[in-house]
Design an enzyme around this catalytic site. Structure first.
Site, PDB file in Angstrom:
ATOM      1  N   HIS A   1      24.917 -14.889 -34.724  1.00 27.79           N
ATOM      2  CA  HIS A   1      23.559 -14.435 -34.396  1.00 27.79           C
ATOM      3  C   HIS A   1      22.795 -14.125 -35.678  1.00 27.79           C
ATOM      4  CE1 HIS A   1      20.286 -12.050 -32.708  1.00 27.79           C
ATOM      5  NE2 HIS A   1      20.505 -11.219 -33.708  1.00 27.79           N
TER       6      HIS A   1
ATOM      7  N   ASN B   1      28.152 -20.134 -29.693  1.00 20.40           N
ATOM      8  CA  ASN B   1      27.532 -20.691 -30.902  1.00 20.40           C
ATOM      9  C   ASN B   1      27.795 -19.856 -32.161  1.00 20.40           C
ATOM     10  OD1 ASN B   1      25.906 -18.570 -30.345  1.00 20.40           O
ATOM     11  ND2 ASN B   1      24.034 -19.751 -30.004  1.00 20.40           N
TER      12      ASN B   1
ATOM     13  N   LYS C   1      29.854 -13.757 -34.028  1.00 24.41           N
ATOM     14  CA  LYS C   1      30.232 -13.451 -32.644  1.00 24.41           C
ATOM     15  C   LYS C   1      31.752 -13.629 -32.470  1.00 24.41           C
ATOM     16  CE  LYS C   1      25.697 -14.871 -30.767  1.00 24.41           C
ATOM     17  NZ  LYS C   1      25.006 -15.944 -29.994  1.00 24.41           N
TER      18      LYS C   1
ATOM     19  N   GLU D   1      17.122  -4.595 -34.695  1.00 26.28           N
ATOM     20  CA  GLU D   1      18.560  -4.887 -34.623  1.00 26.28           C
ATOM     21  C   GLU D   1      19.327  -4.125 -35.704  1.00 26.28           C
ATOM     22  OE1 GLU D   1      18.678  -9.201 -34.504  1.00 26.28           O
ATOM     23  OE2 GLU D   1      17.802  -9.203 -32.488  1.00 26.28           O
TER      24      GLU D   1
ATOM     25  N   TYR E   1      20.274  -8.260 -25.835  1.00 26.47           N
ATOM     26  CA  TYR E   1      19.846  -9.494 -25.158  1.00 26.47           C
ATOM     27  C   TYR E   1      18.953  -9.189 -23.955  1.00 26.47           C
ATOM     28  CZ  TYR E   1      22.869 -12.424 -28.066  1.00 26.47           C
ATOM     29  OH  TYR E   1      23.435 -13.094 -29.117  1.00 26.47           O
TER      30      TYR E   1
HETATM   31  N1  UDP Z   1      22.375 -18.632 -24.691  1.00 31.33           N
HETATM   32  C1  UDP Z   1      23.045 -19.273 -23.645  1.00 31.33           C
HETATM   33  N2  UDP Z   1      22.363 -20.214 -22.893  1.00 31.33           N
HETATM   34  C2  UDP Z   1      21.072 -20.531 -23.124  1.00 31.33           C
HETATM   35  C3  UDP Z   1      20.385 -19.880 -24.176  1.00 31.33           C
HETATM   36  C4  UDP Z   1      21.065 -18.934 -24.932  1.00 31.33           C
HETATM   37  O1  UDP Z   1      24.224 -18.974 -23.413  1.00 31.33           O
HETATM   38  O2  UDP Z   1      20.524 -21.398 -22.400  1.00 31.33           O
HETATM   39  C5  UDP Z   1      23.087 -17.635 -25.503  1.00 31.33           C
HETATM   40  C6  UDP Z   1      23.485 -18.150 -26.895  1.00 31.33           C
HETATM   41  O3  UDP Z   1      24.739 -17.552 -27.251  1.00 31.33           O
HETATM   42  C7  UDP Z   1      22.363 -17.603 -27.749  1.00 31.33           C
HETATM   43  C8  UDP Z   1      22.107 -16.249 -27.097  1.00 31.33           C
HETATM   44  O4  UDP Z   1      22.244 -16.517 -25.695  1.00 31.33           O
HETATM   45  O5  UDP Z   1      22.720 -17.474 -29.112  1.00 31.33           O
HETATM   46  C9  UDP Z   1      20.730 -15.679 -27.380  1.00 31.33           C
HETATM   47  O6  UDP Z   1      19.742 -16.621 -27.018  1.00 31.33           O
HETATM   48  P1  UDP Z   1      18.432 -16.820 -27.895  1.00 31.33           P
HETATM   49  O7  UDP Z   1      17.492 -17.643 -27.075  1.00 31.33           O
HETATM   50  O8  UDP Z   1      17.962 -15.508 -28.412  1.00 31.33           O
HETATM   51  O9  UDP Z   1      18.975 -17.779 -29.076  1.00 31.33           O
HETATM   52  P2  UDP Z   1      19.305 -17.477 -30.627  1.00 31.33           P
HETATM   53  O10 UDP Z   1      18.233 -16.554 -31.150  1.00 31.33           O
HETATM   54  O11 UDP Z   1      20.692 -16.871 -30.680  1.00 31.33           O
HETATM   55  O12 UDP Z   1      19.275 -18.836 -31.288  1.00 31.33           O
HETATM   56 MG    MG Z   2      17.595 -14.726 -30.363  1.00 29.35          MG
END
Ligand code: UDP
Ligand code: MG
Length: 162
Positions: A118, A115, A10, A129, A50
């Site tokens: 991805h 974070n 990212k 994806e 997303y």
């Molecule tokens: N995210 C956030 N707040 C939250 C949960 C997720 O900003 O409470 C963001 C974070 O960057 C995350 C992305 O949204 O990587 C996608 O969320 P997902 O639940 O799919 O998590 P991932 O699969 O990336 O671990």
């Molecule tokens: Mg995810």
């Protein structure tokens, strides 16, 4: 089982210059990294990616984050690659991600959004994806009865150097 998964550094991961370390971690785990490309995303593709989060209060910040600079996309392949990549990445919230995971080592511990990376969370997400971010790799030809083939990677389109 051999799998392919979609990984995306990212914008904060690109800014922190951790690309080489990330690739080294995957390769050390005997995963193959291929089809690396740098892209600047646009709002529609972030919304599609997303869609499961679009109604969350943090969605506007998430979209702004993904658009804040270039991302580096890659396809990662290997045995059980989808789960193993997620394990190497670590928990969504970097403050919960264990040391030694990518998010645990490089993510922002004060803000869950930032974070750095991805990775697809299931076989279905990985297929969707890869198709979304690599349309140029998809075989869009039709079956003899005119129906669209299920999306397949074109044979030989995965290029890796290891
Ligand atoms: N995210 C956030 N707040 C939250 C949960 C997720 O900003 O409470 C963001 C974070 O960057 C995350 C992305 O949204 O990587 C996608 O969320 P997902 O639940 O799919 O998590 P991932 O699969 O990336 O671990
Ligand atoms: Mg995810």
């Amino acid at each position: 089982m051999k799998e392919s998964t979609y990984v995306m550094l990212k914008p904060d991961g690109v800014r922190k210059k951790i690309f080489e370390q990330v690739v080294a971690r995957f390769e050390k785990a005997e995963l193959k990294v291929s089809n690396i490309k740098i892209m600047h995303l646009f709002p529609e593709i972030v919304k599609e990616h997303y869609i499961h989060l679009i109604d969350k209060p943090f969605y506007p910040i998430l979209e702004e984050y993904l658009l804040s600079g270039p991302v580096i996309a890659m396809i990662v392949e290997g045995d059980d690659a989808i789960k193993r990549v997620r394990d190497l990445i670590g928990a969504t919230n970097s403050k919960d991600a264990l040391p030694g995971t990518i998010r645990g080592d490089y993510g922002d511990k004060t803000n869950c959004t930032y974070n750095v990376i991805h990775g697809s969370d299931s076989a279905e997400s990985a297929a969707n994806e890869i198709a979304r971010f690599y349309p140029e790799l998809m075989d869009m030809s039709k079956d003899s009865d005119g129906t669209q083939k299920k999306l397949f990677l074109k044979p030989g389109c995965i290029k890796h150097n290891n």
